[in-house]
Write a protein that holds these residues in place. Structure first.
Motif, PDB file in Angstrom:
ATOM      1  N   VAL A  85       0.833  -1.201   0.000  1.00 38.73           N
ATOM      2  CA  VAL A  85       0.000   0.000   0.000  1.00 38.73           C
ATOM      3  C   VAL A  85       0.868   1.251   0.000  1.00 38.73           C
ATOM      4  CG1 VAL A  85      -1.656   1.342   1.357  1.00 38.73           C
ATOM      5  CG2 VAL A  85      -1.993  -1.121   1.077  1.00 38.73           C
ATOM      6  N   VAL A  86       1.944   1.256   0.783  1.00 38.11           N
ATOM      7  CA  VAL A  86       2.865   2.397   0.804  1.00 38.11           C
ATOM      8  C   VAL A  86       3.381   2.684  -0.598  1.00 38.11           C
ATOM      9  CG1 VAL A  86       5.133   3.183   1.584  1.00 38.11           C
ATOM     10  CG2 VAL A  86       3.569   2.131   3.213  1.00 38.11           C
ATOM     11  N   LYS A  87       3.802   1.656  -1.291  1.00 38.53           N
ATOM     12  CA  LYS A  87       4.331   1.832  -2.647  1.00 38.53           C
ATOM     13  C   LYS A  87       3.224   2.275  -3.605  1.00 38.53           C
ATOM     14  CE  LYS A  87       8.047  -1.486  -1.860  1.00 38.53           C
ATOM     15  NZ  LYS A  87       7.802  -1.520  -0.404  1.00 38.53           N
ATOM     16  N   ALA A  88       2.014   1.736  -3.414  1.00 36.56           N
ATOM     17  CA  ALA A  88       0.897   2.131  -4.273  1.00 36.56           C
ATOM     18  C   ALA A  88       0.538   3.596  -4.064  1.00 36.56           C
ATOM     19  CB  ALA A  88      -0.318   1.246  -3.982  1.00 36.56           C
ATOM     20  N   LEU A  89       0.675   4.087  -2.852  1.00 40.37           N
ATOM     21  CA  LEU A  89       0.401   5.502  -2.583  1.00 40.37           C
ATOM     22  C   LEU A  89       1.369   6.395  -3.350  1.00 40.37           C
ATOM     23  CD1 LEU A  89      -0.251   5.317   1.272  1.00 40.37           C
ATOM     24  CD2 LEU A  89      -1.950   5.800  -0.493  1.00 40.37           C
ATOM     25  N   ASP A  90       2.632   6.031  -3.365  1.00 37.34           N
ATOM     26  CA  ASP A  90       3.612   6.813  -4.120  1.00 37.34           C
ATOM     27  C   ASP A  90       3.320   6.756  -5.615  1.00 37.34           C
ATOM     28  OD1 ASP A  90       4.964   7.754  -1.942  1.00 37.34           O
ATOM     29  OD2 ASP A  90       6.573   6.290  -2.017  1.00 37.34           O
ATOM     30  N   VAL A  91       2.904   5.596  -6.093  1.00 33.55           N
ATOM     31  CA  VAL A  91       2.556   5.477  -7.512  1.00 33.55           C
ATOM     32  C   VAL A  91       1.361   6.376  -7.840  1.00 33.55           C
ATOM     33  CG1 VAL A  91       1.640   3.925  -9.271  1.00 33.55           C
ATOM     34  CG2 VAL A  91       3.532   3.174  -7.822  1.00 33.55           C
ATOM     35  N   CYS A  92       0.364   6.417  -6.956  1.00 36.53           N
ATOM     36  CA  CYS A  92      -0.795   7.290  -7.177  1.00 36.53           C
ATOM     37  C   CYS A  92      -0.368   8.749  -7.283  1.00 36.53           C
ATOM     38  CB  CYS A  92      -1.812   7.122  -6.050  1.00 36.53           C
ATOM     39  SG  CYS A  92      -2.818   5.627  -6.151  1.00 36.53           S
ATOM     40  N   ASN A  93       0.540   9.170  -6.419  1.00 36.95           N
ATOM     41  CA  ASN A  93       1.049  10.539  -6.494  1.00 36.95           C
ATOM     42  C   ASN A  93       1.741  10.787  -7.831  1.00 36.95           C
ATOM     43  OD1 ASN A  93       0.454  12.232  -4.276  1.00 36.95           O
ATOM     44  ND2 ASN A  93       1.779  11.023  -2.962  1.00 36.95           N
ATOM     45  N   ALA A  94       2.584   9.847  -8.249  1.00 36.16           N
ATOM     46  CA  ALA A  94       3.304  10.005  -9.513  1.00 36.16           C
ATOM     47  C   ALA A  94       2.342  10.058 -10.701  1.00 36.16           C
ATOM     48  CB  ALA A  94       4.297   8.854  -9.689  1.00 36.16           C
ATOM     49  N   VAL A  95       1.332   9.197 -10.678  1.00 41.00           N
ATOM     50  CA  VAL A  95       0.369   9.159 -11.778  1.00 41.00           C
ATOM     51  C   VAL A  95      -0.469  10.436 -11.805  1.00 41.00           C
ATOM     52  CG1 VAL A  95      -1.697   7.978 -12.613  1.00 41.00           C
ATOM     53  CG2 VAL A  95       0.292   6.646 -11.921  1.00 41.00           C
ATOM     54  N   THR A  96      -0.806  10.964 -10.636  1.00 42.55           N
ATOM     55  CA  THR A  96      -1.557  12.216 -10.583  1.00 42.55           C
ATOM     56  C   THR A  96      -0.787  13.333 -11.262  1.00 42.55           C
ATOM     57  OG1 THR A  96      -2.678  11.580  -8.527  1.00 42.55           O
ATOM     58  CG2 THR A  96      -2.612  13.922  -9.049  1.00 42.55           C
TER      59      THR A  96
END
Length: 390
Positions: A113-124
């Motif tokens: 989940v931590v890594k997915a949160l960073d990916v969400c930020n990058a994709v945004t």
């Protein structure tokens, strides 16, 4: 039954049953039934996504990796995530989470989940790049819709389209987000959550230029293993399902939308093909993975359907601009007019869809933040229950 309806039915069923049962220890049959329903819902939702992507001849169907399709994918994730929490945590004694193998699997899921949160930020942030390209395409459409088409309009369209195509085809590492290396990211390790006025907020620091979206996905997939033996009928199974769903959704976003460093994005998922719920996810992964392998060789900005159309039409219209002489041949003007109409329709879809997509990614981000905090609290309670009294 629509996803939200059978989600509500499933959540209501678990809530009612567990309110009526004081202890879950002797209720293995009910757990098996709930697990089967959860897996069926996962299978049905991803099957719908796969079926929709196959209907390429139907203009009313959202193509694979289009903005509208990605929004459906995020809806599917939110539904699966809510049912997963209900199945694994709702009404359960926290001591159950402290037992093997959940004492290992839940913390591993939280790391994903931590890594997915960073990916969400990058994709945004990647969506912001797409918004810029959308504006360039609109400039070209406005210029080429003028009648009669003159040299001034063609030069203006060519300048916008050349900037558009050039920025879409350079290597990710050297282009996307190269001007924005400082961004707000999510979390560090376990326990770094912050509550202010009852709300979670992101922690911020300067992200390294070496941060890699592909690496994050590799790490998310690295230690996922399908449960075997007795674990396959216990709570380890939904944790495995949710780990795959989370990894697949973030992987799809990275493949579709430009974000920092995607070279080497994995195209294999550790999913046993005999699992009924996994068939549609594997089918989608195979299709997207093959498209990614082709695009990665070109250093493309991503697989988003609207971006691919924009790139293709942009290149064709640049060729028209390079050979343009006033007055243009009527046949050529008619051909270009059709392409401009198609580009205008693509721009319309982007205008209508990019904002809601970006908002939905934020919604997924905040849902994961809340869920992570809830699971950390349960782990803390489980740790206190399992600790020996001194």
């Amino acid at each position: 039954m629509p996803a939200t309806e059978y989600q509500g039915s499933f959540l209501g069923r678990i809530s009612i049953r567990r309110n009526q049962i004081a202890s879950m220890d002797g209720n293995h049959e009910q757990d098996l039934e709930d697990l089967e329903i959860f897996q069926k819902h996962v299978a049905d939702r991803f099957s719908d996504l796969l079926s929709a992507s196959d209907a390429t001849a139907d203009a009313s169907v959202d193509p694979l990796l289009s903005i509208a399709w990605l929004r459906k994918l995020l809806d599917v994730f939110l539904c699966c995530e809510a049912e997963f929490k209900a199945l694994v945590f709702m009404g359960r004694d926290p001591s159950h989470i402290a037992r093997p193998p959940l004492d290992r699997l839940i913390p591993e899921l939280l790391e994903r989940v931590v890594k997915a949160l960073d990916v969400c930020n990058a994709v945004t942030h990647g969506v912001e790049s797409v918004r810029h390209w959308h504006k360039l395409a609109e400039i070209a459409v406005t210029a080429l819709e003028q009648r009669p088409i003159g040299e001034g309009q063609v030069r203006r369209a060519k300048k916008a389209l050349s900037s558009l195509v050039a920025s879409m085809t350079v290597e990710d590492k050297e282009s996307i987000n190269s001007k924005a290396t400082e961004r707000a990211w999510s979390f560090g390790r376990r326990g770094s959550k912050d509550r202010i006025a009852g709300q979670f907020r992101s922690l911020s620091w300067t992200v390294s230029k070496s941060w890699s979206a592909a690496k994050q996905i590799q790490l998310m997939l690295g230690n996922i293993a399908a449960p075997r033996g007795a674990e396959s009928t216990g709570l380890a199974s939904p944790v495995f399902v949710m780990s795959i769903v989370l990894s697949f959704v973030t992987w799809t976003l990275v493949a579709a939308i430009p974000c920092q460093e995607r070279s080497g994005l994995p195209t294999h998922f550790p999913i046993p093909r005999q699992l009924p719920w996994a068939q549609s996810i594997i089918g989608l992964q195979d299709r997207i993975g093959e498209d990614w392998k082709k695009k990665e060789k070109k250093g493309s900005a991503g697989l988003l359907e609207e971006m691919q159309k924009m790139e293709k039409l942009g290149q064709s219209l640049i060729e028209f601009a390079d050979s343009f002489h006033f007055p243009a041949e009527p046949e050529r003007v008619e051909e270009v007019a059709a392409q401009v109409t198609e580009l205008a329709e693509t721009c319309r879809k982007m205008e209508e869809g990019l904002g809601p997509l970006q908002q939905q990614i934020r919604e997924v981000f905040h849902r994961m933040v809340r869920s992570r905090g809830e699971m950390l609290d349960i782990l803390d309670q489980a740790g206190k229950v399992s600790s020996p009294i001194m």
